[in-house]
Design a protein around this motif. Structure first.
Motif, PDB file in Angstrom:
ATOM      1  N   MET A   4    -119.771 -47.193  21.106  1.00 16.53           N
ATOM      2  CA  MET A   4    -121.070 -47.500  21.663  1.00 16.53           C
ATOM      3  C   MET A   4    -121.004 -48.648  22.417  1.00 16.53           C
ATOM      4  O   MET A   4    -120.342 -50.059  22.257  1.00 16.53           O
ATOM      5  CB  MET A   4    -121.978 -47.776  20.541  1.00 16.53           C
ATOM      6  CG  MET A   4    -123.517 -48.241  21.106  1.00 16.53           C
ATOM      7  SD  MET A   4    -124.510 -48.585  19.607  1.00 16.53           S
ATOM      8  CE  MET A   4    -126.036 -49.173  20.746  1.00 16.53           C
ATOM      9  N   ILE A   5    -121.518 -48.289  23.846  1.00 18.91           N
ATOM     10  CA  ILE A   5    -121.474 -49.459  24.916  1.00 18.91           C
ATOM     11  C   ILE A   5    -122.517 -50.600  24.583  1.00 18.91           C
ATOM     12  O   ILE A   5    -123.797 -50.167  24.699  1.00 18.91           O
ATOM     13  CB  ILE A   5    -121.562 -48.908  26.225  1.00 18.91           C
ATOM     14  CG1 ILE A   5    -120.229 -47.873  26.577  1.00 18.91           C
ATOM     15  CG2 ILE A   5    -121.495 -49.915  27.313  1.00 18.91           C
ATOM     16  CD1 ILE A   5    -119.104 -48.402  26.490  1.00 18.91           C
ATOM     17  N   LYS A   6    -122.270 -51.719  24.421  1.00 20.00           N
ATOM     18  CA  LYS A   6    -123.300 -52.794  24.167  1.00 20.00           C
ATOM     19  C   LYS A   6    -123.257 -53.770  25.288  1.00 20.00           C
ATOM     20  O   LYS A   6    -124.300 -54.415  25.798  1.00 20.00           O
ATOM     21  CB  LYS A   6    -122.907 -53.576  22.869  1.00 20.00           C
ATOM     22  CG  LYS A   6    -123.012 -53.021  21.529  1.00 20.00           C
ATOM     23  CD  LYS A   6    -123.036 -53.722  20.466  1.00 20.00           C
ATOM     24  CE  LYS A   6    -124.020 -54.939  20.409  1.00 20.00           C
ATOM     25  NZ  LYS A   6    -123.882 -55.672  19.307  1.00 20.00           N
ATOM     26  N   PHE A   7    -122.226 -53.645  26.213  1.00 18.17           N
ATOM     27  CA  PHE A   7    -122.116 -54.736  27.341  1.00 18.17           C
ATOM     28  C   PHE A   7    -121.589 -54.168  28.487  1.00 18.17           C
ATOM     29  O   PHE A   7    -120.526 -53.517  28.485  1.00 18.17           O
ATOM     30  CB  PHE A   7    -121.282 -55.927  27.136  1.00 18.17           C
ATOM     31  CG  PHE A   7    -121.583 -56.571  25.650  1.00 18.17           C
ATOM     32  CD1 PHE A   7    -122.941 -57.591  25.508  1.00 18.17           C
ATOM     33  CD2 PHE A   7    -120.975 -56.251  24.521  1.00 18.17           C
ATOM     34  CE1 PHE A   7    -122.949 -57.985  24.462  1.00 18.17           C
ATOM     35  CE2 PHE A   7    -121.265 -56.853  23.348  1.00 18.17           C
ATOM     36  CZ  PHE A   7    -122.427 -57.804  23.184  1.00 18.17           C
ATOM     37  N   SER A   8    -122.372 -54.277  29.715  1.00 19.28           N
ATOM     38  CA  SER A   8    -121.960 -53.629  30.935  1.00 19.28           C
ATOM     39  C   SER A   8    -121.885 -54.889  31.928  1.00 19.28           C
ATOM     40  O   SER A   8    -122.562 -55.592  32.167  1.00 19.28           O
ATOM     41  CB  SER A   8    -123.061 -52.816  31.641  1.00 19.28           C
ATOM     42  OG  SER A   8    -123.304 -51.834  30.841  1.00 19.28           O
ATOM     43  N   ILE A   9    -120.462 -54.720  32.361  1.00 19.80           N
ATOM     44  CA  ILE A   9    -120.218 -55.832  33.542  1.00 19.80           C
ATOM     45  C   ILE A   9    -120.226 -55.357  34.815  1.00 19.80           C
ATOM     46  O   ILE A   9    -119.395 -54.286  35.244  1.00 19.80           O
ATOM     47  CB  ILE A   9    -118.736 -56.290  33.111  1.00 19.80           C
ATOM     48  CG1 ILE A   9    -118.787 -57.068  31.575  1.00 19.80           C
ATOM     49  CG2 ILE A   9    -118.387 -57.561  34.170  1.00 19.80           C
ATOM     50  CD1 ILE A   9    -117.329 -57.439  31.104  1.00 19.80           C
ATOM     51  N   LEU A  10    -120.916 -55.649  35.754  1.00 12.48           N
ATOM     52  CA  LEU A  10    -121.165 -55.224  36.870  1.00 12.48           C
ATOM     53  C   LEU A  10    -120.346 -56.079  38.042  1.00 12.48           C
ATOM     54  O   LEU A  10    -120.554 -57.170  37.967  1.00 12.48           O
ATOM     55  CB  LEU A  10    -122.473 -54.844  37.424  1.00 12.48           C
ATOM     56  CG  LEU A  10    -123.456 -54.302  36.339  1.00 12.48           C
ATOM     57  CD1 LEU A  10    -125.123 -54.041  36.797  1.00 12.48           C
ATOM     58  CD2 LEU A  10    -122.765 -53.093  35.795  1.00 12.48           C
ATOM     59  N   LEU A  11    -119.567 -55.229  39.241  1.00 13.82           N
ATOM     60  CA  LEU A  11    -118.916 -55.928  40.106  1.00 13.82           C
ATOM     61  C   LEU A  11    -119.083 -55.156  41.295  1.00 13.82           C
ATOM     62  O   LEU A  11    -119.183 -53.793  41.122  1.00 13.82           O
ATOM     63  CB  LEU A  11    -117.351 -56.123  39.588  1.00 13.82           C
ATOM     64  CG  LEU A  11    -117.117 -56.841  38.248  1.00 13.82           C
ATOM     65  CD1 LEU A  11    -116.555 -55.510  37.269  1.00 13.82           C
ATOM     66  CD2 LEU A  11    -116.131 -57.833  38.568  1.00 13.82           C
ATOM     67  N   ALA A  12    -118.998 -55.854  42.259  1.00  7.52           N
ATOM     68  CA  ALA A  12    -118.864 -55.118  43.509  1.00  7.52           C
ATOM     69  C   ALA A  12    -117.629 -55.546  44.357  1.00  7.52           C
ATOM     70  O   ALA A  12    -116.983 -56.301  44.210  1.00  7.52           O
ATOM     71  CB  ALA A  12    -120.224 -55.542  44.785  1.00  7.52           C
ATOM     72  N   TYR A  13    -117.127 -54.340  45.016  1.00  4.20           N
ATOM     73  CA  TYR A  13    -115.699 -54.550  45.784  1.00  4.20           C
ATOM     74  C   TYR A  13    -115.956 -54.083  47.070  1.00  4.20           C
ATOM     75  O   TYR A  13    -116.370 -53.030  47.397  1.00  4.20           O
ATOM     76  CB  TYR A  13    -114.880 -53.694  44.848  1.00  4.20           C
ATOM     77  CG  TYR A  13    -113.499 -53.322  45.323  1.00  4.20           C
ATOM     78  CD1 TYR A  13    -113.260 -52.500  46.281  1.00  4.20           C
ATOM     79  CD2 TYR A  13    -112.561 -54.152  44.842  1.00  4.20           C
ATOM     80  CE1 TYR A  13    -112.116 -52.025  46.764  1.00  4.20           C
ATOM     81  CE2 TYR A  13    -111.253 -53.811  45.326  1.00  4.20           C
ATOM     82  CZ  TYR A  13    -110.954 -52.801  46.228  1.00  4.20           C
ATOM     83  OH  TYR A  13    -109.709 -52.540  46.741  1.00  4.20           O
ATOM     84  N   TRP A  14    -114.954 -54.643  48.008  1.00  3.57           N
ATOM     85  CA  TRP A  14    -114.900 -54.052  49.304  1.00  3.57           C
ATOM     86  C   TRP A  14    -113.510 -54.708  49.911  1.00  3.57           C
ATOM     87  O   TRP A  14    -113.447 -55.806  50.071  1.00  3.57           O
ATOM     88  CB  TRP A  14    -115.838 -54.597  50.429  1.00  3.57           C
ATOM     89  CG  TRP A  14    -115.993 -54.162  51.577  1.00  3.57           C
ATOM     90  CD1 TRP A  14    -116.274 -52.942  52.060  1.00  3.57           C
ATOM     91  CD2 TRP A  14    -115.429 -54.986  52.643  1.00  3.57           C
ATOM     92  NE1 TRP A  14    -115.830 -52.912  53.428  1.00  3.57           N
ATOM     93  CE2 TRP A  14    -115.457 -53.950  53.886  1.00  3.57           C
ATOM     94  CE3 TRP A  14    -115.138 -56.176  52.991  1.00  3.57           C
ATOM     95  CZ2 TRP A  14    -115.304 -54.423  55.047  1.00  3.57           C
ATOM     96  CZ3 TRP A  14    -114.852 -56.693  54.450  1.00  3.57           C
ATOM     97  CH2 TRP A  14    -114.860 -55.876  55.431  1.00  3.57           C
ATOM     98  N   ASN A  15    -112.733 -53.858  50.085  1.00  2.13           N
ATOM     99  CA  ASN A  15    -111.282 -54.336  50.787  1.00  2.13           C
ATOM    100  C   ASN A  15    -110.521 -55.253  49.983  1.00  2.13           C
ATOM    101  O   ASN A  15    -110.030 -56.102  50.822  1.00  2.13           O
ATOM    102  CB  ASN A  15    -111.720 -54.769  52.093  1.00  2.13           C
ATOM    103  CG  ASN A  15    -111.992 -53.456  53.028  1.00  2.13           C
ATOM    104  OD1 ASN A  15    -111.954 -52.259  52.678  1.00  2.13           O
ATOM    105  ND2 ASN A  15    -112.162 -53.608  54.411  1.00  2.13           N
ATOM    106  N   LEU A  16    -110.837 -55.624  48.876  1.00  4.12           N
ATOM    107  CA  LEU A  16    -109.999 -56.612  47.931  1.00  4.12           C
ATOM    108  C   LEU A  16    -108.695 -55.876  47.663  1.00  4.12           C
ATOM    109  O   LEU A  16    -108.441 -54.717  47.545  1.00  4.12           O
ATOM    110  CB  LEU A  16    -110.848 -56.973  46.941  1.00  4.12           C
ATOM    111  CG  LEU A  16    -112.112 -57.950  47.168  1.00  4.12           C
ATOM    112  CD1 LEU A  16    -112.656 -58.210  45.853  1.00  4.12           C
ATOM    113  CD2 LEU A  16    -111.514 -59.116  47.902  1.00  4.12           C
TER     114      LEU A  16
END
Length: 214
Positions: free
Chosen positions: A1-13
């Motif tokens: 069961m997913i309890k924690f969502s870690i959100l990130l944005a990425y561009w040309n890294l």
């Protein structure tokens, strides 16, 4: 069961930077990492995100066909998140895995809708600044007292985690579609709406200050 969502944005890294961030996460299966590939040039050219090949089963990648603002990336990430809690992070930073693990294991998180944590900022000149919002460093979550200061300072989204159901109930709490200070309006709306706020005054997140960035 997913309890924690870690959100990130990425561009040309560089993918090495992404791998370093992933290595800072504790090894647990109730975490998902939602990475928004913001139309990176190589990803768009190939038709698939360059991050798809990363070996982490917890990672889900969303490839955007056209580049948008950081605020819009974070709103898109929220639409894809499945966890009970939302955590935002920057890919050039890192969690302190033992402290994050300590917080995520606590039953007391059920008593809050928003939880701040202690941070360590690394400056280019070698200076290190630790911030626990005036609370004594410790391993217990404490109710936040005075929050007016946070309406004008310490508004970065990586300082805290918020209950996803609370955000769903309050669609007015979102990121503005801008490249700079998109965190500020989100944080102000959040603090003006939420009631159950806690502080986990243990150093949990390590922010790498880059004076050349926006």
């Amino acid at each position: 069961m997913i309890k924690f969502s870690i959100l990130l944005a990425y561009w040309n890294l560089d993918l090495g930077l992404v791998r370093r961030f992933l290595e800072s996460l504790p090894d647990r299966n109730d975490i998902e990492i939602v990475l928004i590939d913001n139309a990176s040039e190589e990803s768009v050219a190939k038709g698939v995100s360059v991050c798809e090949g990363l070996e982490d089963t917890r990672l889900r990648v969303v490839l955007l066909k056209a580049r948008v603002s950081l605020g819009e990336c974070r709103n898109i990430g929220l639409q894809h998140a499945r966890g009970e809690w939302i955590l935002f992070a920057d890919l050039d930073d890192a969690y302190i895995p033992e402290a994050l693990n300590n917080l995520l294991d606590k039953q007391e998180i059920a008593e809050y809708d928003l939880i701040y944590w202690g941070t360590r900022t690394l400056h280019p000149n070698g200076q290190v600044v630790e911030d626990t919002y005036g609370y004594q460093p410790g391993e217990e979550i404490v109710p936040m007292g005075e929050r007016n200061y946070l309406l004008h300072h310490r508004f970065e989204s990586w300082r805290k985690m918020v209950r996803r159901s609370f955000l769903m109930q309050h669609p007015e709490i979102h990121f503005d579609p801008c490249l700079l200070c998109e965190d500020y309006s989100y944080c102000v709306r959040l603090l003006l709406t939420v009631e159950r706020v806690g502080v986990f005054p243990q150093l949990l997140y390590q922010y790498l200050r880059n004076d050349a960035s926006i």
